[in-house]
Design a protein around this motif. Structure first.
Motif, PDB file in Angstrom:
ATOM      1  N   GLU A   1     -44.265 -37.915 122.137  1.00 34.59           N
ATOM      2  CA  GLU A   1     -43.319 -37.280 121.170  1.00 34.59           C
ATOM      3  C   GLU A   1     -43.741 -37.205 119.728  1.00 34.59           C
ATOM      4  N   MET A   2     -44.327 -38.370 119.235  1.00 36.50           N
ATOM      5  CA  MET A   2     -44.688 -38.157 117.700  1.00 36.50           C
ATOM      6  C   MET A   2     -45.901 -37.328 117.738  1.00 36.50           C
ATOM      7  N   PRO A   3     -46.916 -37.740 118.391  1.00 36.09           N
ATOM      8  CA  PRO A   3     -48.235 -36.927 118.135  1.00 36.09           C
ATOM      9  C   PRO A   3     -48.331 -35.331 118.289  1.00 36.09           C
ATOM     10  N   ILE A   4     -47.342 -34.863 119.236  1.00 36.90           N
ATOM     11  CA  ILE A   4     -47.075 -33.532 119.277  1.00 36.90           C
ATOM     12  C   ILE A   4     -46.323 -33.066 118.021  1.00 36.90           C
ATOM     13  N   ALA A   5     -45.268 -33.612 117.576  1.00 41.75           N
ATOM     14  CA  ALA A   5     -44.657 -33.304 116.382  1.00 41.75           C
ATOM     15  C   ALA A   5     -45.559 -33.307 115.088  1.00 41.75           C
ATOM     16  N   PHE A   6     -46.619 -34.247 115.161  1.00 46.74           N
ATOM     17  CA  PHE A   6     -47.576 -34.354 114.000  1.00 46.74           C
ATOM     18  C   PHE A   6     -48.372 -33.291 114.191  1.00 46.74           C
ATOM     19  N   ILE A   7     -49.064 -33.095 115.463  1.00 51.02           N
ATOM     20  CA  ILE A   7     -50.040 -32.041 115.264  1.00 51.02           C
ATOM     21  C   ILE A   7     -49.680 -30.552 115.327  1.00 51.02           C
TER      22      ILE A   7
ATOM     23  N   ARG B   1     -52.146 -26.295 108.296  1.00 49.26           N
ATOM     24  CA  ARG B   1     -53.442 -25.854 107.588  1.00 49.26           C
ATOM     25  C   ARG B   1     -53.845 -27.431 107.089  1.00 49.26           C
ATOM     26  N   VAL B   2     -52.912 -28.410 106.717  1.00 44.82           N
ATOM     27  CA  VAL B   2     -53.583 -29.576 106.153  1.00 44.82           C
ATOM     28  C   VAL B   2     -54.256 -30.354 106.967  1.00 44.82           C
ATOM     29  N   LEU B   3     -53.917 -30.109 108.427  1.00 46.40           N
ATOM     30  CA  LEU B   3     -54.468 -31.056 109.333  1.00 46.40           C
ATOM     31  C   LEU B   3     -56.118 -30.665 109.407  1.00 46.40           C
ATOM     32  N   PRO B   4     -56.901 -31.706 109.946  1.00 45.49           N
ATOM     33  CA  PRO B   4     -58.408 -31.372 110.145  1.00 45.49           C
ATOM     34  C   PRO B   4     -58.392 -30.189 111.310  1.00 45.49           C
ATOM     35  N   VAL B   5     -59.556 -29.680 110.984  1.00 50.09           N
ATOM     36  CA  VAL B   5     -59.375 -28.350 112.136  1.00 50.09           C
ATOM     37  C   VAL B   5     -59.613 -28.786 113.642  1.00 50.09           C
ATOM     38  N   TRP B   6     -60.372 -29.593 113.781  1.00 49.46           N
ATOM     39  CA  TRP B   6     -60.188 -30.236 115.284  1.00 49.46           C
ATOM     40  C   TRP B   6     -58.895 -30.388 115.955  1.00 49.46           C
ATOM     41  N   LEU B   7     -57.959 -31.093 114.906  1.00 50.70           N
ATOM     42  CA  LEU B   7     -56.593 -31.152 115.314  1.00 50.70           C
ATOM     43  C   LEU B   7     -55.694 -30.093 115.407  1.00 50.70           C
ATOM     44  N   GLN B   8     -56.179 -29.038 114.752  1.00 53.28           N
ATOM     45  CA  GLN B   8     -55.584 -27.574 114.725  1.00 53.28           C
ATOM     46  C   GLN B   8     -55.865 -27.128 115.791  1.00 53.28           C
ATOM     47  N   HIS B   9     -57.150 -27.208 116.409  1.00 51.28           N
ATOM     48  CA  HIS B   9     -57.699 -26.725 117.640  1.00 51.28           C
ATOM     49  C   HIS B   9     -56.814 -27.284 118.927  1.00 51.28           C
ATOM     50  N   ILE B  10     -56.290 -28.505 118.868  1.00 49.22           N
ATOM     51  CA  ILE B  10     -55.883 -29.155 119.776  1.00 49.22           C
ATOM     52  C   ILE B  10     -54.327 -28.504 119.789  1.00 49.22           C
TER      53      ILE B  10
END
Lengths: 263, 327
Positions: free
Chosen positions: A176-182, A190-199
């Motif tokens: 629940e929370m991880p999906i909301a965060f990523i 765009r504030v997230l690290p690139v690898w997280l944006q890919h996920i």
């Protein structure tokens, strides 16, 4: 299914509203929880130096959080509740497929979650005095419809996964929370690290949400929006295809393991 | 057309449970080892057995809710594994207990919900639901929430639900559990009515009197196998050469009496019923005279309060078979 079963859709939706949505718990789920998220978003926005709360990521983001949490919670509760009270085996034992039932229920859950978003828009307008002039209205409407479609596709996928075993509810809670965060529900992705944006690129909600946020911020960049809408549709269809493929396996697996019932 | 309504051959079910932190160990549990029987159309067939014997697992395999590990099962000639969807259209099932209904809905709303699951047309459902509620004696409570129902009413509603789509074969798993005697009698009457309508019924129960009253044939299941299968009368004839003597006893003297009876031949079965007040010793024997002779010195309030001989019941047969000497 050779024809659309309107009677079944109507019946399932009304029972879903009566049994699951219309209870005091829903007040917390669809009103209080998003309000808390919005409040935290506004506080963080202010702490970051903004003089007024941010419309898209604080207020509307809270509404999206409410929608998402509501969807995950009700999907989990639907299956766990039915398993616990013996309804799951009666539904599976009927000639109607569990997947069809879950599709209708999830649609109802998504519609219920929309209540959070409507409240968020109302709060933005009437409490915080935001004006929606300059907003790409059609962009918002199309993105919102696709966001609902994306949430529905994830909801149906989760429902299928939840039927798989008694333990899967725990895993869904973890998501629940991880999906909301990523997916950047309450901040620009765009504030997230690139690898997280890919996920997060594999999750259809992210694309619809980005398109909706950009439209709310006044973007009329048709190319940007079209790509995001197309990605939402494509990824949602991929999820639906996986769900359709999985449903036969789930149907066999739960009958093999005897996990249709909690006792 | 297949002549049997239900037919199983070497039906078998093994549950595999994964254990350990990584779920890398597995443990097998044999729930049903080898069940073979056939039920004629219009027959009421009973499955009797102790808890854990495999009755419910068998019913769940026949109702397509569990996949068998081995063997075959057919309903009206249709294979429960290969023709699952077709089988489901022709069967109805009701399990015991208050589960399986939405408590916040009324009886009518619950039945309407299931009517849609079985694709019943609105006008048919709207006529059939009141008719079924009337059949099970719930017509006057149709618009009350199920959460206000007693166990007996819930059980009767389960039966109405199972009958909604007018199935040819009905599975009733312990339908009278938790129901008071009057409710049980009414439910048995309803079940008999269903038989007269030509339904085939498979019933599991713990109540011998119920099985004796309702069932045309009975299979006694023990540790996943059928250990006896016959009509109630034929089953009773199996131990007709024996008598049953029941002694109401003082519980603290039980061992003294059991020790006295040890001299009886090996076929004598003694069971101690602690659920009654006073407790009872039930002696099934071919030497009733000897038993009376052995116990008569103890026929005083310190040991035996009452002593009586009675004819065999299905329960005696059941106990004899389950305890292993008549299988």
């Amino acid at each position: 299914m050779t024809h659309l079963r309107w009677g079944l859709i109507k019946q399932q939706m009304s029972v879903q509203f009566l049994v699951r949505t219309m209870n005091p718990l829903s007040l917390g789920l669809f009103v209080i929880q998003p309000a808390v998220f919005s409040a935290v978003g506004m506080l963080l926005s202010r702490a970051a130096g903004n003089s007024t709360p941010d419309l898209v990521y604080s207020v509307i983001g809270g509404g999206i959080m409410g929608m998402w949490s509501g969807l995950v919670f009700t999907s989990t509760f639907d299956i766990a509740g039915d398993r616990r009270n013996g309804m799951l085996e009666l539904i599976v034992g009927s000639p109607t497929s569990l997947n069809l039932i879950e599709s209708i229920r999830t649609f109802t859950n998504v519609l219920s979650g929309l209540f959070s978003l409507v409240l968020a828009f109302m709060a933005a307008t009437f409490i915080f005095g935001y004006s929606f002039t300059g907003v790409n209205t059609w962009g918002v409407i199309v993105s919102l419809l696709l966001l609902l479609f994306a949430m529905w596709s994830i909801g149906v996928f989760l429902a299928n996964f939840l039927a798989w075993s008694r333990l899967s509810g725990t895993f869904v809670d973890y998501l629940e929370m991880p999906i909301a965060f990523i997916c950047g529900f309450m901040y620009p992705i765009r504030v997230l690290p690139v690898w997280l944006q890919h996920i997060s690129g594999a999750i259809p909600i992210r694309w619809a949400l980005e398109a909706m946020n950009e439209s709310l911020l006044g973007s009329f960049d048709l190319k940007y929006l079209t790509i995001h809408w197309a990605m939402t549709i494509f990824l949602s269809l991929v999820l639906i295809a996986i769900t359709t493929w999985m449903q036969v396996k789930v149907h066999d697996k739960i009958r093999l393991s005897g996990e249709l019932s909690s006792i | 057309m297949d002549s049997f309504a239900i037919e199983t051959k070497s039906l078998n079910k093994v549950f595999i449970t994964k254990t350990g932190f990584w779920k890398n160990k597995s443990k097998s549990t044999m729930a049903v080892e080898d069940i073979s029987f056939s039920v004629e159309r219009g027959e009421l067939f009973g499955l009797l057995g102790p808890n854990g014997a495999g009755k419910t697992t068998t019913v769940k395999m026949l109702t397509t809710l569990l996949l068998p590990t081995g063997g075959t099962a057919k309903i009206l000639g249709m294979d429960v594994v290969k023709q699952t969807a077709e089988v489901r259209k022709h069967i109805g099932f009701a399990f015991s207990g208050s589960r399986g209904l939405y408590n916040r809905l009324t009886a009518f709303q619950n039945l309407k919900y299931f009517a849609e699951l079985y694709s019943l047309k609105d006008d048919f459902a709207n006529k059939r639901i009141p008719m079924l509620l009337d059949l099970v004696g719930l017509a006057d409570r149709a618009d009350d929430r199920v959460e206000t129902y007693s166990s007996g009413m819930t059980q009767r509603l389960h039966l109405a639900r199972a009958l909604l789509h007018d199935p040819e074969v009905l599975f009733l798993d312990e339908p009278t559990v938790g129901i008071d005697p009057v409710g049980s009698r009414d439910l048995r009457k309803t079940i008999k009515n269903l038989l007269s309508l030509g339904k085939t019924i498979l019933l599991t129960t713990h109540y011998m009197a119920e099985a004796e009253e309702l069932c045309h044939r009975i299979a006694i299941v023990k540790k996943g196998n059928i250990v006896a299968l016959d009509t109630p009368d034929a089953l009773k004839r199996r131990i007709s050469g024996e008598s049953v003597i029941e002694a109401s006893i003082q519980s603290d003297q039980i061992q003294v009496l059991i020790d006295k009876l040890k001299v009886l031949d090996q076929r004598t079965v003694i069971t101690h019923d602690t659920t009654t007040e006073p407790e009872k010793l039930c002696i099934r024997t071919t030497e009733p005279g000897r038993v009376l002779e052995l116990l008569s010195p103890y026929l005083n309030p310190q040991y035996i309060l009452n002593l009586e001989a009675r004819s065999q019941t299905l329960e005696d047969v059941y106990i004899a078979i389950i305890q292993g000497d008549q299988a």
